[in-house]
Design an enzyme around this catalytic site. Structure first.
Site, PDB file in Angstrom:
ATOM      1  N   ASP A  80     -50.324 -37.623 -23.555  1.00 18.72           N
ATOM      2  CA  ASP A  80     -49.553 -38.604 -24.300  1.00 18.72           C
ATOM      3  C   ASP A  80     -48.724 -39.482 -23.350  1.00 18.72           C
ATOM      4  OD1 ASP A  80     -48.434 -39.372 -26.992  1.00 18.72           O
ATOM      5  OD2 ASP A  80     -46.569 -38.684 -26.051  1.00 18.72           O
ATOM      6  N   GLU A  90     -53.548 -41.475 -22.672  1.00 12.93           N
ATOM      7  CA  GLU A  90     -53.086 -42.479 -23.613  1.00 12.93           C
ATOM      8  C   GLU A  90     -52.147 -43.394 -22.854  1.00 12.93           C
ATOM      9  OE1 GLU A  90     -49.669 -42.387 -25.517  1.00 12.93           O
ATOM     10  OE2 GLU A  90     -50.222 -43.580 -27.243  1.00 12.93           O
TER      11      GLU A  90
HETATM   12  C1  GLC Z   1     -47.634 -41.603 -28.211  1.00 14.41           C
HETATM   13  C2  GLC Z   1     -48.109 -41.056 -29.531  1.00 14.41           C
HETATM   14  C3  GLC Z   1     -47.165 -41.520 -30.603  1.00 14.41           C
HETATM   15  C4  GLC Z   1     -45.797 -40.954 -30.282  1.00 14.41           C
HETATM   16  C5  GLC Z   1     -45.355 -41.382 -28.890  1.00 14.41           C
HETATM   17  C6  GLC Z   1     -44.164 -40.617 -28.446  1.00 14.41           C
HETATM   18  O1  GLC Z   1     -47.675 -42.982 -28.158  1.00 14.41           O
HETATM   19  O2  GLC Z   1     -49.420 -41.471 -29.773  1.00 14.41           O
HETATM   20  O3  GLC Z   1     -47.572 -41.105 -31.871  1.00 14.41           O
HETATM   21  O4  GLC Z   1     -44.872 -41.422 -31.227  1.00 14.41           O
HETATM   22  O5  GLC Z   1     -46.365 -41.117 -27.937  1.00 14.41           O
HETATM   23  O6  GLC Z   1     -44.487 -39.299 -28.188  1.00 14.41           O
END
Ligand code: GLC
Length: 588
Positions: free
Chosen positions: A245, A307
């Site tokens: 993440d 991500e």
């Molecule tokens: C990422 C996740 C999102 C979350 C953020 C903070 O972007 O996909 O859903 O709110 O991280 O953890």
């Protein structure tokens, strides 16, 4: 007239596949019997890693399947739907966080990395899921929230307890600039200052996201060790890798320079800023190499997915490292194209296809943070047809595809109507301009019954959209022209056709402003497949001369088209594609 044997064989293969598909879609074959010939797995070349050919399916666990009637999805619910995923043609599921959490950010605020939140079940349920998934050749990928913990995590509680706590340096603590002012102008992605004053010790802590999500200090070796132990904990239980993440936010500039201010304001009313000193710092890559080293110690070639919405191809390519960082960086550049534009998709597909790291592209169009593709690309008239067009784009390039639960049935974004119904805190802070992410997280639509078969509860955590009466797995399984049937056929083709599975990607007709066309050529070059995607609302007729690509055929054999095309041979010198139409044809 005698039909040549190869042609006859092809015809029979096509006819059998069609019949099976029809029987299957009409429910003549039991739901959990995979359509044998269309689903036959092609042997992967020895040297190809598994993740190059996988199809991943993202599950938002709160919304997939509730097994205990509390209105929230859970692990046993996911396990009960594995047959559906296998039959769809899924090789791996990525499950959003299920760890214990105060649920401020619905699981992305973790208070214990090595346990399961009772809301979702137990570790035993999780182990059961892994073993049941394995029986169906489905791998399980966990979400790994590395940038921040919950403020309720024991590490943070200890860190905030005093300035001399042994864990003080596990997070980013700083004095204010002067009385009542945070250390600098950095802003949280979720609105307002990224610094919160903790009165107990009169220092500010840094949080890229909500106040309740303090950032870990990745410069501290103890933090790294603890977080790497978390990875090992789950790898030891048999997970096939991690989706990391918010990976580009792991480091901040230690000098705390102010970020540059940009024109305008964001939906929270803050000035726009460039996150120059908190995003994509070079130190991120050192950590990624360490993470890769850990997964590489495990059998089965576990995968790292990142991500990160990299601002350009250079940053995106950097994620691969020297083949020693991330195997599959999520391609947000493609996912963020918000309109149907053949030139724009062509440019981005070309760009990543030629990435200097020779990394495997990884595409998706929907996820739990952005509106669903059905309405994002839909024009309000042809949305179902456009859903098939986007499915074809996702499933016919050489990229590893990622589906978001429900996109295969054309689930739409259903945002809350009233502020008091909003669950996602961003929607509460940003209402009405920013309604939050509830709209793309509504429960999976399994059948036309109450709560769409998601739950037996009186109230589900988010309401089941009214569109579920028409758009659901059972209804669409009976309709050979449904979005679901199209996905099934496209996924089966991707497996059965070597050119689609592992062939090269060759863009053609490169100046066409409305239609995106490309070839997929099998590794030995013996098989070629033509993909034609009309990204406009007008019918188009195309003339292809493929001799420059070593293809002399003037006809192609339709493999999959939307709307349906009949016949054994379709001229590629005079190929008509309907508005938002899809044509996929074999040239061998
Ligand atoms: C990422 C996740 C999102 C979350 C953020 C903070 O972007 O996909 O859903 O709110 O991280 O953890």
């Amino acid at each position: 007239m005698r039909i040549p044997l190869t042609k006859l064989a092809r015809y029979l293969r096509f006819a059998i596949a069609q019949t099976i598909c029809l029987l299957y879609c009409c429910n003549v074959l039991p739901q959990n019997t995979p359509a044998p010939s269309t689903n036959t797995r092609v042997e992967t070349k020895q040297e190809d890693p598994w993740w190059k050919h996988m199809v991943v399916y993202e599950i938002y666990p709160r919304s997939f399947q509730d097994s205990n009637g509390d209105g929230v999805g859970d692990i046993n619910g996911i396990t009960s739907r594995l047959d559906y995923l296998r039959d769809l043609g899924i090789d791996a599921i990525w499950i959003c966080p299920m760890y214990p959490s105060p649920l401020v950010d619905f699981g992305y605020d973790i208070s214990d990395y090595t346990a399961i939140d009772p809301l979702y079940g137990t570790l035993a349920d999780f182990d059961h899921l892994i073993s049941e998934a394995k029986k169906r050749n489905i791998r399980v990928i966990m979400d790994y929230v590395a940038n921040h913990t919950s403020d309720q995590h024991p590490w943070f509680k200890e860190s905030r307890s005093s300035r001399t706590s042994p864990k003080r340096d596990w997070y980013i603590w700083r004095d204010g600039k002067d009385r009542g002012h945070p250390p600098n102008n950095w802003l949280s992605w979720f609105g307002h200052s990224a610094w919160t004053l903790d009165p107990a010790t009169n220092q500010y802590y840094y949080h890229y996201f909500y106040t309740e999500q303090p950032d870990l200090n990745w410069r501290n070796p103890q933090v790294r060790k603890a977080m790497y132990d978390v990875m090992r904990f789950w790898l030891d239980r048999g997970v096939a890798g991690f989706r990391i993440d918010a990976v580009s936010r792991l480091f901040e500039d230690p000098n705390l320079y102010d970020d540059p201010i940009l024109p305008g304001k964001n939906s929270y009313g803050d000035p726009n800023i460039e996150h120059k000193y908190t995003d994509n710092l070079p130190e991120v890559h050192e950590v990624l190499r360490e993470m890769r080293h850990i997964v590489d110690q495990y059998p089965g070639d576990p995968i790292l997915i990142s991500e990160a919405d990299e601002p350009n191809i250079t940053e995106l390519t950097r994620m691969y490292g020297n083949n020693d960082e991330i195997q599959l960086p999520m391609d947000f550049q493609i996912a963020d194209v918000n309109r149907l534009s053949a030139p724009e998709f062509r440019r981005l597909l070309d760009e990543i296809d030629h990435n200097p790291a020779h990394g495997q592209p990884f595409y998706f169009f929907s996820n739990h943070d952005q509106p669903r593709q059905w309405d994002r690309y839909g024009d309000g008239v042809h949305n179902d047809q456009i859903a098939k067009l986007m499915a074809a784009l996702l499933l016919t390039t050489r990229a590893t595809p990622l589906l978001y639960y429900g996109e295969e049935i054309g689930m739409r974004t259903t945002p809350p109507q009233r502020k008091e119904d909003v669950q996602d805190p961003i929607g509460k802070t940003g209402w009405p301009e920013e309604k939050g992410r509830d709209g793309e997280r509504t429960p999976m639509q399994w059948d036309p019954s109450r709560n769409a078969g998601f739950s037996t509860a009186d109230h589900t955590w988010l309401p089941v959209p009214p569109s579920s009466a028409e758009y659901n797995v059972v209804v669409e399984s009976h309709d050979p022209h449904s979005i679901l049937s199209f996905y099934k056929r496209a996924l089966a083709l991707r497996r059965s056709e070597p050119a689609l599975k592992s062939g090269s990607y060759v863009p053609i007709d490169r100046n066409n402003p409305s239609v995106l066309s490309f070839l997929r050529k099998s590794p030995g070059g013996s098989d070629s497949i033509l993909v034609v995607l009309n990204m406009t609302g007008e019918q188009r007729t195309l003339t292809f001369d493929l001799t420059p690509y070593g293809i002399n055929q003037k006809n192609s054999r339709p493999l999959l088209a939307a709307p349906e095309m009949r016949g054994d041979a379709v001229s590629i010198e005079n190929l008509t594609v309907q508005p938002f139409g899809v044509y996929i044809g074999a040239l061998h």
